[in-house]
Motif scaffolding. Structure first.
Motif, mmCIF file in Angstrom:
data_model
loop_
_atom_site.group_PDB
_atom_site.id
_atom_site.type_symbol
_atom_site.label_atom_id
_atom_site.label_comp_id
_atom_site.label_asym_id
_atom_site.label_seq_id
_atom_site.Cartn_x
_atom_site.Cartn_y
_atom_site.Cartn_z
ATOM 1 N N LEU A 17 -5.780 -3.612 14.026
ATOM 2 C CA LEU A 17 -6.307 -4.964 14.478
ATOM 3 C C LEU A 17 -6.131 -5.958 13.523
ATOM 4 O O LEU A 17 -5.234 -7.083 13.879
ATOM 5 N N GLU A 18 -6.397 -5.660 12.145
ATOM 6 C CA GLU A 18 -6.143 -6.727 11.264
ATOM 7 C C GLU A 18 -4.939 -7.103 11.057
ATOM 8 O O GLU A 18 -4.280 -8.134 10.753
ATOM 9 N N TYR A 19 -4.019 -5.877 10.950
ATOM 10 C CA TYR A 19 -2.521 -5.931 10.922
ATOM 11 C C TYR A 19 -1.807 -6.963 12.024
ATOM 12 O O TYR A 19 -0.803 -7.749 11.867
ATOM 13 N N ILE A 20 -2.162 -6.594 13.317
ATOM 14 C CA ILE A 20 -1.937 -7.365 14.255
ATOM 15 C C ILE A 20 -2.141 -8.967 14.336
ATOM 16 O O ILE A 20 -1.131 -9.781 14.342
ATOM 17 N N PHE A 21 -3.260 -8.975 13.700
ATOM 18 C CA PHE A 21 -3.824 -10.629 13.675
ATOM 19 C C PHE A 21 -2.878 -11.295 12.562
ATOM 20 O O PHE A 21 -2.447 -12.436 12.873
#
Length: 212
Positions: free
Chosen positions: A127-131
């Protein structure tokens, strides 16, 4: 930029994890995150992915939010629901590469994440990498950059088609099942978050009428 987070009932238990990852990435960028819930699987107001679409479209059309992060088990239902409304271009994003190419090529204002697929160990990191990849650069610049001109031209063509294909947003809200719409606005913090942020008086009046 004001970013709204919306969760439907099947993935509501992940709200806190998603919120933490989103805020960790975007708040240092100067962006604001507004959590519209669901906040837990036990919330009194239970949102379906269709209601995610109604709520997201209301926020975006009223300019109460600039971007929406949402999803469902597969991400497909929420994406389809959001794209059923004017003023919303929602991409299905499962990986950081999806996030970056959607932002740069399609220049949308919402994403739908498959929160039940592959969300095991390291799901919070994904999720962090997506954002990070979604918001790391101004959107709509094209990818690869040498394709920027035709991609930006295609986006304008798409915007033109959508402008003809959809009718007035308030008419759409009033034409939907009343209980379905009321349920989309039934979150415990909806009124206190939405009305002060809403920049469209007509939409605000319509929402108040449908909530009554």
């Amino acid at each position: 930029m004001k970013i709204a987070l919306i969760n439907e009932n099947s993935q509501a238990a992940k709200n806190a994890v998603i919120l933490k990852a989103l805020k960790k990435v975007v708040e240092p960028m100067g962006f604001e995150v507004v959590n519209y819930g669901m906040y837990s699987a036990e919330d009194k107001a239970q949102l379906t992915y269709v209601q995610n679409g109604i709520l997201a479209a209301t926020l975006l059309n009223a300019k109460a939010a600039d971007y929406v992060i949402t999803g469902c088990g597969t991400g497909e239902g929420a994406m389809l629901a959001l794209n059923s409304f004017p003023g919303v271009i929602c991409g299905h994003v499962a990986t950081p590469l999806d996030a970056y190419t959607f932002a740069q090529i399609n220049d949308g204002n919402a994403i739908s994440i498959p929160f039940a697929l592959g969300f095991g160990w390291g799901g919070d990191l994904n999720l962090e990498y997506i954002f990070e990849k979604l918001f790391c650069e101004p959107s709509g610049q094209g990818y690869p950059r040498e394709r920027a001109v035709p991609e930006q031209r295609n986006k304008k063509i798409l915007d033109g088609v959508r402008a003809v294909a959809f009718k007035d947003f308030c008419e759409i809200l009033k034409g939907l099942d009343r209980e379905l719409v009321k349920g989309a606005f039934a979150g415990e913090k909806f009124a206190e978050l939405f009305f002060p942020a809403c920049k469209d008086e007509k939409i605000a009046a319509t929402v108040k009428e449908l909530m009554a």
